[in-house]
Design an enzyme around this catalytic site. Structure first.
Site, short mmCIF file in Angstrom:
data_model
loop_
_atom_site.label_atom_id
_atom_site.label_comp_id
_atom_site.label_asym_id
_atom_site.label_seq_id
_atom_site.Cartn_x
_atom_site.Cartn_y
_atom_site.Cartn_z
N CYS A 149 45.29 60.45 45.78
CA CYS A 149 43.89 60.86 45.66
C CYS A 149 43.64 62.20 46.36
O CYS A 149 43.10 63.14 45.76
CB CYS A 149 42.97 59.77 46.20
N1 LIG Z 1 42.90 52.93 46.63
C1 LIG Z 1 42.96 54.19 46.22
O1 LIG Z 1 41.95 54.93 46.23
C2 LIG Z 1 44.27 54.77 45.72
C3 LIG Z 1 44.24 56.07 45.21
C4 LIG Z 1 45.45 56.63 44.73
C5 LIG Z 1 46.62 55.89 44.80
N2 LIG Z 1 46.60 54.64 45.34
C6 LIG Z 1 47.87 53.93 45.39
O2 LIG Z 1 47.86 52.90 44.40
C7 LIG Z 1 48.62 51.76 44.85
C8 LIG Z 1 47.70 50.54 44.79
O3 LIG Z 1 46.58 50.77 45.65
P1 LIG Z 1 45.37 49.74 45.79
O4 LIG Z 1 44.34 50.47 46.58
O5 LIG Z 1 45.02 49.18 44.47
O6 LIG Z 1 46.08 48.59 46.69
P2 LIG Z 1 45.58 47.10 46.98
O7 LIG Z 1 44.12 47.00 46.71
O8 LIG Z 1 46.09 46.74 48.32
O9 LIG Z 1 46.37 46.22 45.86
C9 LIG Z 1 47.76 46.02 45.89
C10 LIG Z 1 48.20 45.17 44.69
O10 LIG Z 1 49.61 44.98 44.73
C11 LIG Z 1 49.93 43.57 44.85
N3 LIG Z 1 51.04 43.49 45.80
C12 LIG Z 1 50.98 43.63 47.16
N4 LIG Z 1 52.22 43.59 47.69
C13 LIG Z 1 53.08 43.42 46.65
C14 LIG Z 1 54.50 43.30 46.54
N5 LIG Z 1 55.30 43.36 47.61
N6 LIG Z 1 55.05 43.11 45.30
C15 LIG Z 1 54.26 43.04 44.20
N7 LIG Z 1 52.91 43.15 44.23
C16 LIG Z 1 52.34 43.34 45.44
C17 LIG Z 1 48.65 42.90 45.31
O11 LIG Z 1 48.62 41.55 44.84
P3 LIG Z 1 47.75 40.39 45.57
O12 LIG Z 1 46.31 40.82 45.53
O13 LIG Z 1 47.97 39.17 44.73
O14 LIG Z 1 48.28 40.25 46.96
C18 LIG Z 1 47.58 43.78 44.63
O15 LIG Z 1 47.45 43.42 43.27
C19 LIG Z 1 49.07 52.09 46.28
O16 LIG Z 1 50.39 52.55 46.25
C20 LIG Z 1 48.12 53.19 46.71
O17 LIG Z 1 48.67 54.07 47.68
C21 LIG Z 1 45.45 54.06 45.79
#
Ligand SMILES: NC(=O)c1ccc[n+]([C@@H]2O[C@H](COP(=O)([O-])OP(=O)(O)OC[C@H]3O[C@@H](n4cnc5c(N)ncnc54)[C@H](OP(=O)(O)O)[C@@H]3O)[C@@H](O)[C@H]2O)c1
Length: 345
Positions: A149
């Site tokens: 981001c």
């Molecule tokens: N948030 C942002 O604004 C943003 C922006 C750009 C990029 N990102 C990147 O996008 C990715 C996802 O971010 P997010 O904010 O959506 O994260 P999040 O809300 O913490 O969600 C993580 C997801 O991955 C699953 N998960 C967690 N550990 C896992 C594992 N070891 N193996 C398989 N699945 C797993 C979780 O499942 P459960 O819910 O069932 O535990 C959940 O569906 C990250 O790498 C982050 O850095 C995020």
């Protein structure tokens, strides 16, 4: 219909992907994976999607890569890389929202992510998914690394100055403010209501993992190695990311000339809006959309450009940019499913 699946569908970016994909006219959603929520219905974990989807959440395994055309990985960084080779073998193409394939140098990845990359050969193949800079490579890519981001906001703000050589790339200072959803849905102390509400804090100064990613792209534009100063801040808001980027100008350029230059640079870009002279970026006016708004100014007293950019961290900073990449990969109109105006107020 193109078949799409999401690994990590229950996180903030996964749910945001689903919000976009359920209305996308050219895709059908196949599989949704989770980690702690396996076996539950997606609408239970993401009640905003009730009535749109009725999928049971499954564990992530290699078979997911066999029954879809595009697979989005919305997993924590370092979780993606273990799965990517076998998923690709299944025949799908991948848009990875994590940081695992953004850095092309495995040594730099190891330094910043404190772990050895498990498939460094794929770092050479992956395409950095910022359409404004890499559109032609994204279309044919098998593995697209969706940008972070902060890098999205900072690179789009700085690129027009660096590519022309008008700005001194060594002088870049990026001061950025993000909403709390940038940290994801998992629990942590710093993102609890009482810790984040009504306060502003700097974090990760001089050591945030998005710095090498910004430097990789700025170095490419400058055609030499560049280091920048990047200072992220956590803001008491749910979504939104504002970047104020300072760049010393190598020659006298006034605000109106700079504005004309930015307008020309982004003239054909459907999702970059260069604001009229005298207006600066505001996260309110991009929320829920794929837009990046950019406002320019010049401090003529010290010959410094001050560029502001605003994005929604969950949209242009993550999920809608991932859909923009998917559209390019599938040869669809780039704006399909993304042409909704921002939510305001
Ligand atoms: N948030 C942002 O604004 C943003 C922006 C750009 C990029 N990102 C990147 O996008 C990715 C996802 O971010 P997010 O904010 O959506 O994260 P999040 O809300 O913490 O969600 C993580 C997801 O991955 C699953 N998960 C967690 N550990 C896992 C594992 N070891 N193996 C398989 N699945 C797993 C979780 O499942 P459960 O819910 O069932 O535990 C959940 O569906 C990250 O790498 C982050 O850095 C995020």
């Amino acid at each position: 219909m193109n078949r799409v699946s999401i690994a990590g569908a229950t996180g903030y970016t996964g749910i945001e992907l689903l919000r976009l994909l359920v209305r996308h006219p050219s895709v059908r959603i196949v599989s949704l994976t989770a980690e702690s929520h396996v076996g539950r219905n997606i609408a239970e974990v993401a009640p905003s999607l009730a009535g749109y989807l009725d999928h049971t959440l499954v564990p992530l395994d290699a078979s997911i890569g066999q029954d879809c055309d595009i697979l989005f990985l919305a997993l924590p960084h370092t979780a993606s890389m273990a799965h990517v080779p076998e998923l690709l073998q299944g025949g799908c193409r991948i848009v990875d929202l994590s940081a695992d394939y953004r850095l092309h140098d495995s040594q730099v990845y190891g330094e910043w992510y404190k772990t050895e990359h498990q498939n460094p050969e794929l770092l050479k193949e992956s395409v950095y998914g910022l359409p404004e800079l890499h559109r032609s490579s994204i279309g044919s890519a098998r593995l697209v690394a969706n940008p972070g981001c902060y890098p999205t906001g900072v690179i789009l703000a700085a690129a027009p100055l660096i590519q022309t050589g008008w700005g001194d790339a060594d002088s870049i200072v990026a001061d950025c403010k993000s909403g709390v959803s940038g940290a994801g849905r998992k629990l942590s102390q710093t993102t609890q209501f009482c810790e984040a509400n009504e306060g502003v804090s700097a974090y990760g100064l001089a050591e945030h993992r998005h710095a090498p990613e910004i430097e990789q792209e700025i170095s490419r534009l400058a055609a030499r190695d560049i280091t920048i100063t990047f200072s992220p801040h956590l803001m008491p808001m749910t979504r939104g990311l504002l970047s104020t980027v300072y760049v010393n100008l190598k020659q006298e350029i006034d605000r109106d000339r700079l504005h004309e230059h930015y307008e020309a640079f982004y003239e054909k870009e459907p999702f970059v809006r260069v604001l009229p002279p005298g207006r600066f970026a505001n996260t309110h006016f991009v929320a829920g959309s794929n837009f990046c708004d950019i406002g320019v100014q010049v401090d003529t007293r010290n010959r410094r450009a001050i560029i502001t950019s605003a994005i929604d961290n969950l949209m242009k900073g993550a999920s809608s940019q991932a859909v923009q990449n998917m559209n390019l990969m599938l040869g669809l109109e780039e704006t399909v499913g993304l042409d909704t105006p921002p939510v305001f107020p």
